[in-house]
Write an enzyme that holds these catalytic residues in place. Structure first.
Site, short mmCIF file in Angstrom:
data_model
loop_
_atom_site.label_atom_id
_atom_site.label_comp_id
_atom_site.label_asym_id
_atom_site.label_seq_id
_atom_site.Cartn_x
_atom_site.Cartn_y
_atom_site.Cartn_z
N GLU A 137 69.97 15.55 45.88
CA GLU A 137 69.87 16.30 47.12
C GLU A 137 70.67 17.57 46.92
O GLU A 137 71.87 17.51 46.64
CB GLU A 137 70.41 15.50 48.31
CG GLU A 137 69.51 14.35 48.74
CD GLU A 137 68.08 14.74 49.07
OE1 GLU A 137 67.83 15.92 49.41
OE2 GLU A 137 67.21 13.87 48.96
N VAL B 284 74.08 22.45 39.39
CA VAL B 284 74.56 21.20 38.78
C VAL B 284 73.46 20.14 38.86
O VAL B 284 73.23 19.39 37.91
CB VAL B 284 75.87 20.72 39.45
CG1 VAL B 284 76.29 19.36 38.91
CG2 VAL B 284 76.99 21.73 39.23
N GLY B 285 72.75 20.11 39.96
CA GLY B 285 71.68 19.12 40.14
C GLY B 285 70.62 19.22 39.05
O GLY B 285 70.15 18.21 38.53
N GLU C 253 71.38 30.27 49.28
CA GLU C 253 72.20 29.41 50.13
C GLU C 253 73.63 29.94 50.14
O GLU C 253 74.27 30.03 49.09
CB GLU C 253 72.19 27.97 49.60
CG GLU C 253 72.93 27.03 50.52
CD GLU C 253 72.94 25.59 50.03
OE1 GLU C 253 73.17 25.38 48.83
OE2 GLU C 253 72.71 24.69 50.85
N GLY D 47 74.80 17.98 45.81
CA GLY D 47 75.65 19.12 45.49
C GLY D 47 74.80 20.35 45.27
O GLY D 47 73.73 20.50 45.88
N SER D 48 75.26 21.20 44.37
CA SER D 48 74.58 22.48 44.18
C SER D 48 73.31 22.31 43.34
O SER D 48 73.17 21.37 42.56
CB SER D 48 75.53 23.46 43.48
OG SER D 48 75.83 22.98 42.19
N CYS E 64 74.00 21.15 54.19
CA CYS E 64 72.76 21.48 53.49
C CYS E 64 71.61 21.70 54.48
O CYS E 64 70.64 22.36 54.17
CB CYS E 64 72.42 20.43 52.45
SG CYS E 64 72.55 18.77 53.05
N GLN F 85 84.84 28.87 48.53
CA GLN F 85 83.81 29.00 49.58
C GLN F 85 84.04 30.27 50.39
O GLN F 85 83.10 30.99 50.73
CB GLN F 85 83.84 27.78 50.52
CG GLN F 85 83.17 26.55 49.97
CD GLN F 85 81.71 26.78 49.58
OE1 GLN F 85 81.33 26.54 48.44
NE2 GLN F 85 80.90 27.25 50.49
N LYS G 274 82.23 9.09 41.74
CA LYS G 274 83.05 10.26 41.42
C LYS G 274 82.88 11.26 42.58
O LYS G 274 81.86 11.92 42.71
CB LYS G 274 82.58 10.88 40.09
CG LYS G 274 83.48 12.02 39.63
CD LYS G 274 82.75 13.32 39.88
CE LYS G 274 83.51 14.58 39.70
NZ LYS G 274 84.41 14.96 40.76
P1 NDP Z 1 78.87 21.19 42.84
O1 NDP Z 1 77.43 20.92 42.61
O2 NDP Z 1 79.63 21.90 41.78
O3 NDP Z 1 79.65 19.81 43.11
C1 NDP Z 1 79.04 18.64 43.62
C2 NDP Z 1 79.56 17.43 42.86
O4 NDP Z 1 79.16 17.50 41.49
C3 NDP Z 1 81.09 17.32 42.83
O5 NDP Z 1 81.47 15.98 42.84
C4 NDP Z 1 81.43 17.97 41.50
O6 NDP Z 1 82.69 17.60 40.98
C5 NDP Z 1 80.31 17.43 40.64
N1 NDP Z 1 80.05 18.21 39.43
C6 NDP Z 1 80.38 19.49 39.17
N2 NDP Z 1 79.96 19.83 37.93
C7 NDP Z 1 79.33 18.76 37.41
C8 NDP Z 1 78.67 18.49 36.17
N3 NDP Z 1 78.56 19.40 35.22
N4 NDP Z 1 78.14 17.28 35.99
C9 NDP Z 1 78.21 16.33 36.94
N5 NDP Z 1 78.84 16.52 38.13
C10 NDP Z 1 79.38 17.72 38.36
O7 NDP Z 1 79.01 21.94 44.20
P2 NDP Z 1 80.28 22.79 44.70
O8 NDP Z 1 81.22 21.85 45.29
O9 NDP Z 1 80.84 23.67 43.64
O10 NDP Z 1 79.59 23.70 45.80
C11 NDP Z 1 78.89 24.85 45.36
C12 NDP Z 1 77.68 25.10 46.20
O11 NDP Z 1 76.81 23.96 46.16
C13 NDP Z 1 77.93 25.27 47.69
O12 NDP Z 1 78.33 26.55 47.99
C14 NDP Z 1 76.59 24.92 48.25
O13 NDP Z 1 75.73 26.02 48.11
C15 NDP Z 1 76.11 23.81 47.36
N6 NDP Z 1 76.40 22.48 47.92
C16 NDP Z 1 75.40 21.82 48.53
C17 NDP Z 1 75.65 20.60 49.11
C18 NDP Z 1 74.58 19.85 49.80
O14 NDP Z 1 74.89 19.07 50.70
N7 NDP Z 1 73.34 19.96 49.41
C19 NDP Z 1 76.97 19.99 49.11
C20 NDP Z 1 77.96 20.77 48.41
C21 NDP Z 1 77.65 21.96 47.85
P3 NDP Z 1 83.95 18.59 41.19
O15 NDP Z 1 84.16 18.69 42.64
O16 NDP Z 1 85.04 17.90 40.49
O17 NDP Z 1 83.56 19.91 40.58
#
Ligand code: NDP
Length: 488
Positions: free
Chosen positions: A254, A236-237, A389, A232-233, A288, A335, A179
């Site tokens: 991560e 959510v993590g 961040e 991701g964030s 990140c 963003q 996903k």
């Molecule tokens: P998110 O954590 O929201 O998204 C990352 C992934 O998780 C996407 O595929 C997203 O889907 C999915 N997701 C969102 N909500 C859920 C949930 N409840 N359960 C399972 N999966 C979910 O990050 P954002 O894209 O909103 O970015 C926000 C912030 O996160 C950034 O500003 C940055 O600070 C951080 N980030 C860090 C990253 C890293 O490399 N460590 C990468 C990206 C973001 P969908 O896109 O459909 O919401």
């Protein structure tokens, strides 16, 4: 520059078929450079998700039994197909998330190299022989796949991150439901189009788009899922960790970083400036591992600042498809809003903008999400811009009296992903390696840019502790069977 590919609707890929979501709805992905559509992806439902996970579940025995070497051969083929499509994938990435075309090409090439690395793993060992105290016995370990792995990926590296999760998962014998982030889903679909031609048995790789809260959460909660890998964030993590541990499945996270760079009084200042410009502003700071805090010893603070500001002034901002552009827009409106809000917050907290931080307007800028690279000075370690961040082109300069104070400041966040030091003093290097609380320790090198054959991951709130990439990925994507064999 006009793109060479058509704006089209991409389907889910389930059980080796491209299919529409049962909702009959799609999501439009827009370019952050001009707000034009880049493509349309499926707005999937739980029914679609069930089909994807069931397909992955049904083929897991067949995929495991195929053997590591044969699985590796399919990854080699996938790498070749991706290579044939490198330009189109890179252009799509630049259109969809804004990074410049050379960066997008570099990321796609990285994805191909990762596929080849793990394809080679197909020919490497699956376990160890351990001496037994029984001289008539053979004792060994054998790696075994986990089963169905959920892969949830972000938009900032829409090619490299999914591949560095999927390639090891697949070669070690797991099946996948992927996903991707909605904001990078068109680029992800282009990657899936390549994987779909590589010859995986039906159900081994499944691709499903839709909202994080429905498809992402539904995937983690699915009873047939055996493990989840997420980037991701932090927010959510943490939810992923809770859901996965409640179900007793393995998880890998991560998340963010607030990566410090220390510049000591005996550093090569020009080298440090070059690395901070690249680490802080490439990909508009949306990495990140981006260098977001620079802690400089007082003795060289002014010299470093002046040179940094001078170099930042040379950065050209614009549509990443255009030649001569060094930095693209923020990846999305949200963003852009986050970045501009943090810039305001920094000013309110008493930090001073030494450079940039302006929203670009007029002409081509009016339709996109463009900000000039920002350098804050007079930052103190407790300010929000030094703690949280931002994930944008914003660098916080912090002054420190000496190395000990600099390391204390560097460690003073909840994150622990990557950190750099610029110094020519071996004692400072040794102290830094021991004292810094991060997973990626970089000496006279920028905080971003870790090589694919080395373990990648962080400490503290940056990571769940397991490592991605290189041989380390095997630890997450396999379980160990300890085998004791005796003749009869
Ligand atoms: P998110 O954590 O929201 O998204 C990352 C992934 O998780 C996407 O595929 C997203 O889907 C999915 N997701 C969102 N909500 C859920 C949930 N409840 N359960 C399972 N999966 C979910 O990050 P954002 O894209 O909103 O970015 C926000 C912030 O996160 C950034 O500003 C940055 O600070 C951080 N980030 C860090 C990253 C890293 O490399 N460590 C990468 C990206 C973001 P969908 O896109 O459909 O919401």
């Amino acid at each position: 520059m006009t793109t060479t590919f058509a704006t089209k609707t991409y389907k889910n890929f389930i059980n080796n078929e491209w299919i529409d979501a049962s909702s009959d709805k799609t999501i439009t992905s827009i370019s952050p450079a001009d707000r034009e559509p880049v493509g349309y992806v499926q707005s999937s439902t739980e029914d679609d998700l069930n089909k994807a996970v069931e397909a992955a579940h049904n083929v897991k025995k067949e995929w495991r039994r195929l053997g590591q070497s044969a699985r590796g051969q399919i990854l080699f083929k996938a790498a070749n197909i991706l290579e044939e499509n490198l330009n189109e994938i890179a252009e799509t990435m630049t259109r969809e998330m804004g990074k410049t075309l050379p960066e997008a090409k570099g990321e796609t090439a990285r994805g191909i190299a990762i596929l080849r690395y793990y394809a080679g793993e197909g020919m490497r060992k699956e376990g160890d022989v351990i001496p037994s105290s029984d001289k008539d016995a053979l004792m060994l370990t054998k790696r075994t796949p986990l089963g169905v792995v959920g892969v949830i990926t972000p938009w900032n590296f829409p090619v490299a991150i999914p591949i560095w999760k999927m390639a090891p998962a697949l070669v070690y014998g797991n099946t996948i439901v992927w996903k991707p982030a909605t904001e990078g889903a068109v680029t992800a679909a282009k990657v899936m189009e390549c994987l779909a031609k590589a010859g995986f048995p039906a159900g081994v790789v499944n691709f499903i788009t839709g909202s994080g809260s429905v498809i992402g959460q539904g995937l983690i909660d699915h009873p047939l899922l055996n493990a989840i890998t997420f980037t991701g964030s932090e927010n959510v993590g943490q939810g992923v960790a809770k859901s996965a541990s409640a179900r007793g499945i393995k998880y890998q996270l991560e998340m963010g970083g607030k990566n410090p760079v220390i510049v000591t009084k005996d550093a090569n200042i020009d080298q440090a400036v070059e690395a901070v410009i690249s680490g802080g502003f490439r990909s508009s700071g949306q990495k990140c591992t981006a260098s977001s805090r620079v802690v400089v010893e007082s003795a060289v603070y002014e010299e470093f600042k002046q040179k940094l500001v001078e170099e930042a002034g040379k950065i050209t901002v614009g549509n990443g498809l255009e030649e001569g552009i060094w930095m693209g827009p923020c990846a999305s409106e949200s963003q852009f809003n986050t970045v501009t809000e943090y810039i305001e917050k920094g000013k309110q907290e008493g930090a001073k903008l030494a450079h940039g931080g302006e929203v670009l307007t007029g002409g081509v800028y009016d339709k996109g999400f463009f900000v000039t690279p920002a350098i804050f000075e007079d930052v103190t370690a407790d300010m929000a811009i030094a703690q949280e961040e931002i994930f944008g082109p914003v660098i916080a300069l912090i002054k420190a009296a000496d190395l000990e104070e600099a390391i204390d400041v560097a460690n003073n966040t909840k994150y622990g992903l990557s950190a750099s030091i610029f110094t020519s003093n071996i004692n400072s290097i040794l102290e830094f390696i021991d004292e810094i609380e991060v997973g990626l320790v970089r000496i006279n090198a920028e905080s971003a840019g870790v090589e694919l054959q080395a373990p990648f991951g962080g400490m503290k709130a940056s990571s769940s502790g397991s490592r991605e990439q290189g041989e380390a990925a095997k630890e997450f994507f396999t379980a160990i069977k300890t085998v004791f064999i005796k003749g009869s």
